[in-house]
Design a protein around this motif. Sequence first.
Motif, PDB file in Angstrom:
ATOM      1  N   GLU A 143      29.294 -41.587 -15.596  1.00 14.73           N
ATOM      2  CA  GLU A 143      29.456 -41.157 -16.949  1.00 14.73           C
ATOM      3  C   GLU A 143      30.589 -40.322 -17.156  1.00 14.73           C
ATOM      4  N   TRP A 144      30.911 -39.355 -16.333  1.00 12.54           N
ATOM      5  CA  TRP A 144      31.943 -38.555 -16.581  1.00 12.54           C
ATOM      6  C   TRP A 144      33.564 -39.128 -16.441  1.00 12.54           C
ATOM      7  N   SER A 145      33.342 -40.204 -15.872  1.00 13.68           N
ATOM      8  CA  SER A 145      34.631 -41.218 -15.643  1.00 13.68           C
ATOM      9  C   SER A 145      34.781 -41.881 -16.773  1.00 13.68           C
ATOM     10  N   CYS A 196      43.742 -38.682 -25.344  1.00 13.28           N
ATOM     11  CA  CYS A 196      43.963 -37.766 -26.385  1.00 13.28           C
ATOM     12  C   CYS A 196      45.000 -36.550 -26.230  1.00 13.28           C
ATOM     13  N   PHE A 197      45.315 -36.274 -25.028  1.00 14.05           N
ATOM     14  CA  PHE A 197      46.140 -35.083 -24.937  1.00 14.05           C
ATOM     15  C   PHE A 197      47.512 -35.671 -24.366  1.00 14.05           C
ATOM     16  N   ASN A 198      48.324 -36.484 -25.196  1.00 15.14           N
ATOM     17  CA  ASN A 198      49.510 -37.056 -24.791  1.00 15.14           C
ATOM     18  C   ASN A 198      50.769 -36.030 -25.261  1.00 15.14           C
ATOM     19  N   PHE A 216      32.774 -31.589 -30.582  1.00 18.98           N
ATOM     20  CA  PHE A 216      32.359 -30.038 -30.608  1.00 18.98           C
ATOM     21  C   PHE A 216      32.883 -29.315 -29.229  1.00 18.98           C
ATOM     22  N   ILE A 217      32.946 -30.057 -28.272  1.00 26.80           N
ATOM     23  CA  ILE A 217      33.329 -29.224 -26.959  1.00 26.80           C
ATOM     24  C   ILE A 217      34.888 -29.072 -27.195  1.00 26.80           C
ATOM     25  N   PHE A 218      35.633 -29.893 -27.706  1.00 28.38           N
ATOM     26  CA  PHE A 218      37.049 -29.616 -27.971  1.00 28.38           C
ATOM     27  C   PHE A 218      37.194 -28.149 -28.823  1.00 28.38           C
ATOM     28  N   VAL A 253      34.852 -25.972 -28.996  1.00 33.90           N
ATOM     29  CA  VAL A 253      34.492 -24.784 -28.216  1.00 33.90           C
ATOM     30  C   VAL A 253      35.469 -24.408 -27.358  1.00 33.90           C
ATOM     31  N   ALA A 254      35.973 -25.335 -26.484  1.00 37.99           N
ATOM     32  CA  ALA A 254      36.900 -24.851 -25.297  1.00 37.99           C
ATOM     33  C   ALA A 254      38.320 -24.845 -25.634  1.00 37.99           C
ATOM     34  N   GLY A 255      38.360 -25.341 -26.894  1.00 37.02           N
ATOM     35  CA  GLY A 255      40.014 -25.214 -27.271  1.00 37.02           C
ATOM     36  C   GLY A 255      40.418 -24.197 -27.948  1.00 37.02           C
ATOM     37  N   HIS A 256      39.601 -23.404 -28.494  1.00 36.70           N
ATOM     38  CA  HIS A 256      39.871 -22.268 -29.440  1.00 36.70           C
ATOM     39  C   HIS A 256      39.791 -20.819 -29.070  1.00 36.70           C
ATOM     40  N   ASP A 257      38.837 -20.378 -28.561  1.00 37.44           N
ATOM     41  CA  ASP A 257      38.525 -19.081 -28.063  1.00 37.44           C
ATOM     42  C   ASP A 257      39.340 -18.832 -26.978  1.00 37.44           C
ATOM     43  N   THR A 258      39.553 -19.887 -26.055  1.00 35.51           N
ATOM     44  CA  THR A 258      40.250 -19.597 -24.700  1.00 35.51           C
ATOM     45  C   THR A 258      41.605 -19.231 -24.951  1.00 35.51           C
ATOM     46  N   THR A 259      42.408 -20.065 -25.801  1.00 35.35           N
ATOM     47  CA  THR A 259      43.670 -19.925 -26.038  1.00 35.35           C
ATOM     48  C   THR A 259      43.925 -18.671 -27.109  1.00 35.35           C
ATOM     49  N   THR A 299      48.824 -13.344 -17.565  1.00 25.65           N
ATOM     50  CA  THR A 299      47.671 -13.037 -18.536  1.00 25.65           C
ATOM     51  C   THR A 299      46.473 -13.768 -18.033  1.00 25.65           C
ATOM     52  N   LEU A 300      46.477 -14.808 -17.912  1.00 27.47           N
ATOM     53  CA  LEU A 300      45.473 -15.658 -17.415  1.00 27.47           C
ATOM     54  C   LEU A 300      44.771 -15.275 -15.945  1.00 27.47           C
ATOM     55  N   ARG A 301      45.975 -14.816 -15.143  1.00 27.69           N
ATOM     56  CA  ARG A 301      45.426 -14.235 -13.575  1.00 27.69           C
ATOM     57  C   ARG A 301      44.515 -13.076 -13.708  1.00 27.69           C
ATOM     58  N   ALA A 314      43.958 -20.751 -10.206  1.00 25.81           N
ATOM     59  CA  ALA A 314      42.900 -21.798 -10.896  1.00 25.81           C
ATOM     60  C   ALA A 314      42.403 -21.323 -12.358  1.00 25.81           C
ATOM     61  N   PRO A 315      43.268 -20.808 -13.259  1.00 26.12           N
ATOM     62  CA  PRO A 315      42.724 -20.321 -14.771  1.00 26.12           C
ATOM     63  C   PRO A 315      42.215 -21.548 -15.266  1.00 26.12           C
ATOM     64  N   TRP A 316      42.919 -22.852 -15.065  1.00 25.99           N
ATOM     65  CA  TRP A 316      42.472 -24.018 -15.795  1.00 25.99           C
ATOM     66  C   TRP A 316      41.528 -25.125 -14.685  1.00 25.99           C
ATOM     67  N   ILE A 324      40.158 -30.909 -13.879  1.00 26.96           N
ATOM     68  CA  ILE A 324      41.056 -29.747 -14.441  1.00 26.96           C
ATOM     69  C   ILE A 324      41.065 -29.806 -16.012  1.00 26.96           C
ATOM     70  N   CYS A 325      41.154 -28.766 -16.570  1.00 29.34           N
ATOM     71  CA  CYS A 325      41.018 -28.742 -17.874  1.00 29.34           C
ATOM     72  C   CYS A 325      42.078 -29.500 -18.586  1.00 29.34           C
ATOM     73  N   PRO A 326      41.625 -30.611 -19.383  1.00 28.40           N
ATOM     74  CA  PRO A 326      42.390 -31.546 -20.032  1.00 28.40           C
ATOM     75  C   PRO A 326      43.312 -30.964 -21.272  1.00 28.40           C
TER      76      PRO A 326
HETATM   77  C1  HEM Z   1      44.083 -20.872 -22.135  1.00 29.95           C
HETATM   78  C2  HEM Z   1      43.222 -21.858 -22.283  1.00 29.95           C
HETATM   79  C3  HEM Z   1      42.256 -22.801 -21.547  1.00 29.95           C
HETATM   80  C4  HEM Z   1      41.788 -22.432 -20.454  1.00 29.95           C
HETATM   81  C5  HEM Z   1      41.909 -21.021 -19.727  1.00 29.95           C
HETATM   82  C6  HEM Z   1      40.811 -23.304 -20.119  1.00 29.95           C
HETATM   83  C7  HEM Z   1      40.101 -23.510 -18.997  1.00 29.95           C
HETATM   84  C8  HEM Z   1      39.262 -24.380 -18.681  1.00 29.95           C
HETATM   85  C9  HEM Z   1      38.477 -24.384 -17.167  1.00 29.95           C
HETATM   86  C10 HEM Z   1      38.524 -23.363 -16.342  1.00 29.95           C
HETATM   87  C11 HEM Z   1      37.880 -25.697 -17.294  1.00 29.95           C
HETATM   88  C12 HEM Z   1      36.790 -26.062 -16.242  1.00 29.95           C
HETATM   89  C13 HEM Z   1      35.458 -25.699 -16.349  1.00 29.95           C
HETATM   90  C14 HEM Z   1      34.524 -26.152 -15.372  1.00 29.95           C
HETATM   91  O1  HEM Z   1      35.037 -27.092 -14.449  1.00 29.95           O
HETATM   92  O2  HEM Z   1      33.305 -25.598 -15.476  1.00 29.95           O
HETATM   93  C15 HEM Z   1      38.027 -26.266 -18.558  1.00 29.95           C
HETATM   94  C16 HEM Z   1      37.631 -27.323 -18.904  1.00 29.95           C
HETATM   95  C17 HEM Z   1      37.528 -28.281 -20.068  1.00 29.95           C
HETATM   96  N1  HEM Z   1      38.647 -27.756 -21.161  1.00 29.95           N
HETATM   97 FE1  HEM Z   1      39.714 -25.956 -20.990  1.00 29.95          FE
HETATM   98  N2  HEM Z   1      40.613 -24.065 -21.249  1.00 29.95           N
HETATM   99  C18 HEM Z   1      41.792 -23.926 -22.035  1.00 29.95           C
HETATM  100  C19 HEM Z   1      42.011 -24.653 -22.993  1.00 29.95           C
HETATM  101  C20 HEM Z   1      41.414 -25.880 -23.827  1.00 29.95           C
HETATM  102  C21 HEM Z   1      41.946 -26.598 -24.793  1.00 29.95           C
HETATM  103  C22 HEM Z   1      42.992 -26.042 -25.720  1.00 29.95           C
HETATM  104  C23 HEM Z   1      40.988 -27.760 -24.776  1.00 29.95           C
HETATM  105  C24 HEM Z   1      40.826 -28.825 -25.777  1.00 29.95           C
HETATM  106  C25 HEM Z   1      41.542 -28.874 -26.905  1.00 29.95           C
HETATM  107  C26 HEM Z   1      40.295 -27.458 -23.581  1.00 29.95           C
HETATM  108  C27 HEM Z   1      39.181 -28.722 -23.161  1.00 29.95           C
HETATM  109  C28 HEM Z   1      38.537 -28.649 -22.062  1.00 29.95           C
HETATM  110  C29 HEM Z   1      37.386 -29.669 -21.756  1.00 29.95           C
HETATM  111  C30 HEM Z   1      37.148 -30.861 -22.617  1.00 29.95           C
HETATM  112  C31 HEM Z   1      36.997 -29.331 -20.463  1.00 29.95           C
HETATM  113  C32 HEM Z   1      36.013 -30.370 -19.856  1.00 29.95           C
HETATM  114  C33 HEM Z   1      36.845 -31.155 -18.821  1.00 29.95           C
HETATM  115  C34 HEM Z   1      35.923 -32.097 -17.851  1.00 29.95           C
HETATM  116  O3  HEM Z   1      35.185 -31.389 -17.192  1.00 29.95           O
HETATM  117  O4  HEM Z   1      36.327 -33.069 -17.323  1.00 29.95           O
HETATM  118  N3  HEM Z   1      40.488 -26.454 -22.886  1.00 29.95           N
HETATM  119  N4  HEM Z   1      39.264 -25.461 -19.152  1.00 29.95           N
END
Ligand code: HEM
Length: 481
Positions: A45-47, A56-58, A232-234, A236-242, A296-298, A401-403, A409-411
């Motif tokens: 399902e993940w694949s 989407c991230f090109n 929704f996940i874009f 959540v994940a793509g907003h507060d993090t950056t 900063t991420l470190r 490994a901040p991403w 790895i974070c897309p």
């Molecule tokens: C400084 C910014 C960011 C950091 C540090 C970060 C960090 C991470 C980390 C550590 C994960 C892995 C989480 C896990 O496996 O449990 C992750 C996954 C993910 N991130 Fe980010 N993220 C950032 C920005 C973004 C942005 C800008 C987007 C989208 C617009 C995004 C979308 C996602 C998605 C969709 C996943 C899940 C991927 C998967 O499981 O295959 N992230 N992120």
Amino acid sequence: MNIIYTSDKVAVAEVLAKRKVFIKPKLYEMLNMFGKNVDTVNGEEWSRHRKITAPCFNERVSSFVWDESVRQSQAMFSQWLAQPGGKVSRMVDDARIVALHVLYAAGFGVQHDFSGGARVSAPGYKLSHRDTLMTMLNNFIATMIVAPQEAIFDKIVMILSPRMKSVLLAIQEFRRYTDEAIASERKLLAEDRGDQRHNLMSTLIRTSDQAKADGAQSALSLTDDEIKGNIFIFNVAGHDTTANTLAYAFALLAINADIQKWVTDEIDEVLEGDESSVYEDAYPRLKRVMAVMYETLRLFGPVPQIPRRPVTPNVPLTITRPNAWTSMEFSSSTTTLLIPANTLVNLNIHAMHTTPSTYTSPKVWNPKRWITSTSPTGQSASSDRSTLQNEKLLHMEQGFAPWASGPRICPGMKFAQVEFTAVLSTVLKRARIAPSVKGGEDGSGMTAKTEVEALLQDSHHIGATVSMKRPEDLWLKVVER
Ligand code: HEM
């Protein structure tokens, strides 16, 4: 349930590399409130989700992220300069607005002005798009309870507490905003204008709908709920993090004037006389800016730990052999553990990022550690043109490994890197930032510096990411150069 905590870089890399053996635990399903998505599912399902979301991230999106980040940060910067004495106290909030607007533009094809946009409710709505998202993120537990039972909570809305009422409203209006955005994107696709649109959402819908039309039902398409779940996940994940990474970086640069000068030297060289910088030309050359992001991420990475669950009992895990053992037996530098049944493996990324075995003076924020020089003198302290050209950004296979790393790895990594680089370089090209305090001090005194330092240390991991506990107390002074 047993829990193994590890910050060992060998173990962390192995766990993240083996996505089929170490899967995401059930707690991720909490994020399925608007539909299953790439962040929450495992296995085949993940694949499928990843294959559809990855395109989407090109590079076209990256270029758009750059332009929009520059546009937003120019407007933000002008507002900062207009503050009395250039003293700004809403930097965290402003970084959030920039991140949200960049996400809407590059993610969903909707451009907003910095001063209005996502802060303002759309006609017929009580909340702005930003407030729907922030209410859900700030009340995460309540959102997880209410979202799956939305219809039931709607029937008993009269007896809900004010907080639960606001969470219900946020969920309902977020859903409406998303439904409308998808409908409008589909309309453009139907009018044959879809090919001209290259945001995350259009790519998601186009790929999915095309696959459905071709009859490849399960292989490469997402249901409407899954499309909503991913949007929704874009969000959540793509907003507060950056946004938080940017806010921390501004504060850290303000209290480290020497590093600010070091990075500004590079920005001046790369964006020399450039009013409108070009992504392809500027971005790869801003290595010191990227070093600021890495460092900063470190120390303040938004995701300080990552949980995983082994699929079967007795899964072997390679770890670094403790020193004591190595001295007794002259053998391999690694050893293997068998993980017992019913065990969660919690990867402590923050501890891995601050271990003295990998990083010298690990608690010191020093972006220069990420730059290596290939010049004959090896002088990364200097800023002349040839030194800058010879500098390289350090790449670490393990221990950073901040991403995350491996297949999951974070897309959005590149998206975040481009946005961070564009915002920081746009601001520092025109301004110097210094610490400040709410009261009378002018920003150069020790008190201001100490206060900002204390505020950075007073951070917590609550809700989705690491953030400052008192963001409203962060006062910085912005001085035009
Ligand atoms: C400084 C910014 C960011 C950091 C540090 C970060 C960090 C991470 C980390 C550590 C994960 C892995 C989480 C896990 O496996 O449990 C992750 C996954 C993910 N991130 Fe980010 N993220 C950032 C920005 C973004 C942005 C800008 C987007 C989208 C617009 C995004 C979308 C996602 C998605 C969709 C996943 C899940 C991927 C998967 O499981 O295959 N992230 N992120």
